[in-house]
Motif scaffolding. Structure first.
Motif, PDB file in Angstrom:
ATOM      1  N   THR A   1      -5.476   6.799 -35.246  1.00 29.89           N
ATOM      2  CA  THR A   1      -5.572   6.457 -33.662  1.00 29.89           C
ATOM      3  C   THR A   1      -6.173   7.188 -32.926  1.00 29.89           C
ATOM      4  O   THR A   1      -6.120   7.487 -31.662  1.00 29.89           O
ATOM      5  CB  THR A   1      -3.999   6.695 -33.250  1.00 29.89           C
ATOM      6  OG1 THR A   1      -3.037   7.612 -34.244  1.00 29.89           O
ATOM      7  CG2 THR A   1      -3.206   5.401 -34.050  1.00 29.89           C
TER       8      THR A   1
ATOM      9  N   SER B   1      -5.541   0.936 -35.154  1.00 28.75           N
ATOM     10  CA  SER B   1      -7.140   1.451 -36.030  1.00 28.75           C
ATOM     11  C   SER B   1      -5.642   2.608 -36.435  1.00 28.75           C
ATOM     12  O   SER B   1      -4.959   3.145 -36.655  1.00 28.75           O
ATOM     13  CB  SER B   1      -7.743   2.667 -35.028  1.00 28.75           C
ATOM     14  OG  SER B   1      -8.033   3.244 -35.042  1.00 28.75           O
TER      15      SER B   1
ATOM     16  N   TRP C   1     -12.432   1.875 -38.058  1.00 33.18           N
ATOM     17  CA  TRP C   1     -11.507   2.043 -38.332  1.00 33.18           C
ATOM     18  C   TRP C   1      -9.752   1.209 -38.088  1.00 33.18           C
ATOM     19  O   TRP C   1      -8.883   0.988 -38.319  1.00 33.18           O
ATOM     20  CB  TRP C   1     -10.683   3.757 -37.952  1.00 33.18           C
ATOM     21  CG  TRP C   1     -11.431   4.672 -38.452  1.00 33.18           C
ATOM     22  CD1 TRP C   1     -12.390   5.460 -37.195  1.00 33.18           C
ATOM     23  CD2 TRP C   1     -11.721   5.890 -39.489  1.00 33.18           C
ATOM     24  NE1 TRP C   1     -13.062   6.000 -37.594  1.00 33.18           N
ATOM     25  CE2 TRP C   1     -12.607   6.197 -38.810  1.00 33.18           C
ATOM     26  CE3 TRP C   1     -10.201   5.083 -40.838  1.00 33.18           C
ATOM     27  CZ2 TRP C   1     -12.128   7.490 -40.132  1.00 33.18           C
ATOM     28  CZ3 TRP C   1     -10.439   6.464 -41.577  1.00 33.18           C
ATOM     29  CH2 TRP C   1     -11.660   7.617 -41.396  1.00 33.18           C
ATOM     30  N   TRP C   2     -10.965   0.249 -36.952  1.00 28.60           N
ATOM     31  CA  TRP C   2      -9.461  -0.575 -37.063  1.00 28.60           C
ATOM     32  C   TRP C   2      -9.342  -1.891 -37.865  1.00 28.60           C
ATOM     33  O   TRP C   2     -10.047  -1.927 -39.489  1.00 28.60           O
ATOM     34  CB  TRP C   2     -10.397  -2.533 -36.029  1.00 28.60           C
ATOM     35  CG  TRP C   2     -10.449  -0.960 -34.546  1.00 28.60           C
ATOM     36  CD1 TRP C   2      -9.658   0.076 -34.450  1.00 28.60           C
ATOM     37  CD2 TRP C   2     -11.248  -2.015 -33.490  1.00 28.60           C
ATOM     38  NE1 TRP C   2     -10.298  -0.271 -32.884  1.00 28.60           N
ATOM     39  CE2 TRP C   2     -10.956  -1.107 -32.415  1.00 28.60           C
ATOM     40  CE3 TRP C   2     -12.207  -3.254 -33.337  1.00 28.60           C
ATOM     41  CZ2 TRP C   2     -11.434  -1.347 -31.014  1.00 28.60           C
ATOM     42  CZ3 TRP C   2     -12.698  -2.940 -32.212  1.00 28.60           C
ATOM     43  CH2 TRP C   2     -12.384  -2.477 -30.847  1.00 28.60           C
TER      44      TRP C   2
ATOM     45  N   ASN D   1      -8.842   8.462 -32.370  1.00 34.79           N
ATOM     46  CA  ASN D   1     -10.523   7.481 -32.089  1.00 34.79           C
ATOM     47  C   ASN D   1     -10.251   6.578 -31.634  1.00 34.79           C
ATOM     48  O   ASN D   1     -11.526   6.336 -30.754  1.00 34.79           O
ATOM     49  CB  ASN D   1     -11.552   8.092 -33.012  1.00 34.79           C
ATOM     50  CG  ASN D   1     -11.872   9.407 -32.625  1.00 34.79           C
ATOM     51  OD1 ASN D   1     -11.545  10.156 -31.634  1.00 34.79           O
ATOM     52  ND2 ASN D   1     -12.422  10.093 -34.398  1.00 34.79           N
ATOM     53  N   ASN D   2      -8.819   6.035 -30.584  1.00 29.19           N
ATOM     54  CA  ASN D   2      -9.390   4.726 -30.719  1.00 29.19           C
ATOM     55  C   ASN D   2      -9.340   4.306 -29.612  1.00 29.19           C
ATOM     56  O   ASN D   2      -9.139   5.085 -28.439  1.00 29.19           O
ATOM     57  CB  ASN D   2      -7.875   3.772 -31.155  1.00 29.19           C
ATOM     58  CG  ASN D   2      -8.108   2.387 -31.608  1.00 29.19           C
ATOM     59  OD1 ASN D   2      -8.776   2.351 -31.705  1.00 29.19           O
ATOM     60  ND2 ASN D   2      -6.992   0.858 -31.434  1.00 29.19           N
ATOM     61  N   ARG D   3     -10.563   3.254 -29.637  1.00 26.87           N
ATOM     62  CA  ARG D   3     -10.542   3.048 -27.843  1.00 26.87           C
ATOM     63  C   ARG D   3     -10.740   1.771 -27.822  1.00 26.87           C
ATOM     64  O   ARG D   3     -11.113   0.615 -28.459  1.00 26.87           O
ATOM     65  CB  ARG D   3     -12.355   3.480 -27.364  1.00 26.87           C
ATOM     66  CG  ARG D   3     -11.922   4.933 -27.253  1.00 26.87           C
ATOM     67  CD  ARG D   3     -13.244   5.298 -26.657  1.00 26.87           C
ATOM     68  NE  ARG D   3     -14.093   5.713 -28.079  1.00 26.87           N
ATOM     69  CZ  ARG D   3     -15.373   6.767 -29.018  1.00 26.87           C
ATOM     70  NH1 ARG D   3     -16.046   7.013 -27.705  1.00 26.87           N
ATOM     71  NH2 ARG D   3     -15.934   6.321 -29.771  1.00 26.87           N
TER      72      ARG D   3
ATOM     73  N   GLU E   1     -16.741   6.081 -35.106  1.00 27.79           N
ATOM     74  CA  GLU E   1     -16.088   7.171 -34.377  1.00 27.79           C
ATOM     75  C   GLU E   1     -14.466   5.970 -34.428  1.00 27.79           C
ATOM     76  O   GLU E   1     -13.119   6.368 -34.328  1.00 27.79           O
ATOM     77  CB  GLU E   1     -16.181   7.783 -33.823  1.00 27.79           C
ATOM     78  CG  GLU E   1     -17.280   8.634 -34.243  1.00 27.79           C
ATOM     79  CD  GLU E   1     -17.020   9.991 -32.799  1.00 27.79           C
ATOM     80  OE1 GLU E   1     -17.073   8.941 -31.324  1.00 27.79           O
ATOM     81  OE2 GLU E   1     -17.188  10.773 -32.342  1.00 27.79           O
ATOM     82  N   THR E   2     -14.554   4.561 -33.899  1.00 27.32           N
ATOM     83  CA  THR E   2     -13.821   3.704 -33.650  1.00 27.32           C
ATOM     84  C   THR E   2     -13.868   2.590 -34.443  1.00 27.32           C
ATOM     85  O   THR E   2     -12.366   2.005 -35.416  1.00 27.32           O
ATOM     86  CB  THR E   2     -13.872   3.719 -31.660  1.00 27.32           C
ATOM     87  OG1 THR E   2     -13.901   5.077 -31.044  1.00 27.32           O
ATOM     88  CG2 THR E   2     -12.850   2.572 -31.548  1.00 27.32           C
TER      89      THR E   2
ATOM     90  N   PHE F   1     -20.456   5.245 -31.962  1.00 29.29           N
ATOM     91  CA  PHE F   1     -19.189   4.019 -32.052  1.00 29.29           C
ATOM     92  C   PHE F   1     -18.429   3.210 -32.938  1.00 29.29           C
ATOM     93  O   PHE F   1     -17.341   3.671 -33.296  1.00 29.29           O
ATOM     94  CB  PHE F   1     -19.307   3.406 -30.577  1.00 29.29           C
ATOM     95  CG  PHE F   1     -18.315   3.274 -29.697  1.00 29.29           C
ATOM     96  CD1 PHE F   1     -18.169   3.547 -28.774  1.00 29.29           C
ATOM     97  CD2 PHE F   1     -16.741   1.693 -30.287  1.00 29.29           C
ATOM     98  CE1 PHE F   1     -16.879   3.409 -28.060  1.00 29.29           C
ATOM     99  CE2 PHE F   1     -16.052   1.556 -29.549  1.00 29.29           C
ATOM    100  CZ  PHE F   1     -15.361   1.746 -28.638  1.00 29.29           C
TER     101      PHE F   1
END
Ligand SMILES: [Zn+2]
Ligand SMILES: [Zn+2]
Length: 199
Positions: free
Chosen positions: A75, A72, A47-48, A77-79, A43-44, A40
């Motif tokens: 974007t 992100s 990148w923030w 993979n953004n969650r 992937e997410t 997690f």
């Protein structure tokens, strides 16, 4: 975050841990195992953009909504995180002491039994391992007024990587209309669902 961009809401994690021992307090979404937390992050969260990370706490009676999201650089993979959790002393301590910023780290939360821990490890009943029976079949607590029958404790492990969050707000439900992130979360995960189940 613009209100028309679709957001992917993620609540498949166990809860949120709080730590207090560094310059800033730490907020830790907890996963059942290390691998899930690492993936997690990779992937997410990796990148923030730090300055865009927002955490919202919305209190609803004895529970609160934990809501966290960010812009992100990746974007696809953004969650965004959300979870409805019971208020706890840890939560209250964070609320009082955070001073406007926190570290974000991911972690794992796992159950440990008598054979997994040191003698001074604390059981969920509040008493340490040494205060429990030593037998193989019996590990009930030796304190007379304690009805604990089995030594059990939770261990939290944190990933090393961290980000700094400086946009943290505590809101009540009447205030979320003015907050894009909290409003989006409640719209998708509460109000829309209530509307559907009314039919
Ligand atoms: Zn116990
Ligand atoms: Zn006990």
């Amino acid at each position: 975050m613009s209100s028309d961009s679709p957001v992917s809401w993620f609540d498949d994690f166990l809860g949120v841990g709080y730590r207090y021992y560094e310059i800033r307090m730490t907020v830790t979404p907890l996963f059942p195992d290390l691998k899930k937390a690492q993936i997690f992050w990779r992937e997410t969260v990796h990148w923030w953009n730090d300055h865009s990370i927002k955490i919202r706490f919305v209190e609803t009676g004895d529970t609160y909504w934990f809501i966290m999201g960010a812009e992100s650089r990746h974007t696809k993979n953004n969650r965004f995180f959300f979870k409805v959790l019971p208020k706890s002393p840890h939560y209250e301590r964070f609320k009082k002491g955070h001073q406007g910023s926190a570290y974000l780290r991911l972690g794992t939360h796992s159950k440990k039994f008598k054979e997994d821990v040191k003698d001074d490890a604390k059981c969920n009943c509040g008493h340490i391992k040494e205060d429990h029976e030593e037998g193989v079949d019996d590990d009930s607590c030796l304190y007379e007024d304690c009805d604990c029958k089995k030594f059990e404790t939770f261990q939290i492990n944190l990933l090393k990587k961290k980000k700094t969050v400086t946009d943290i707000k505590f809101l009540d439900e009447a205030e979320i209309k003015d907050d894009a992130l909290a409003w989006n979360c409640f719209s998708v995960n509460k109000y829309n669902k209530e509307r559907k189940s009314d039919k």
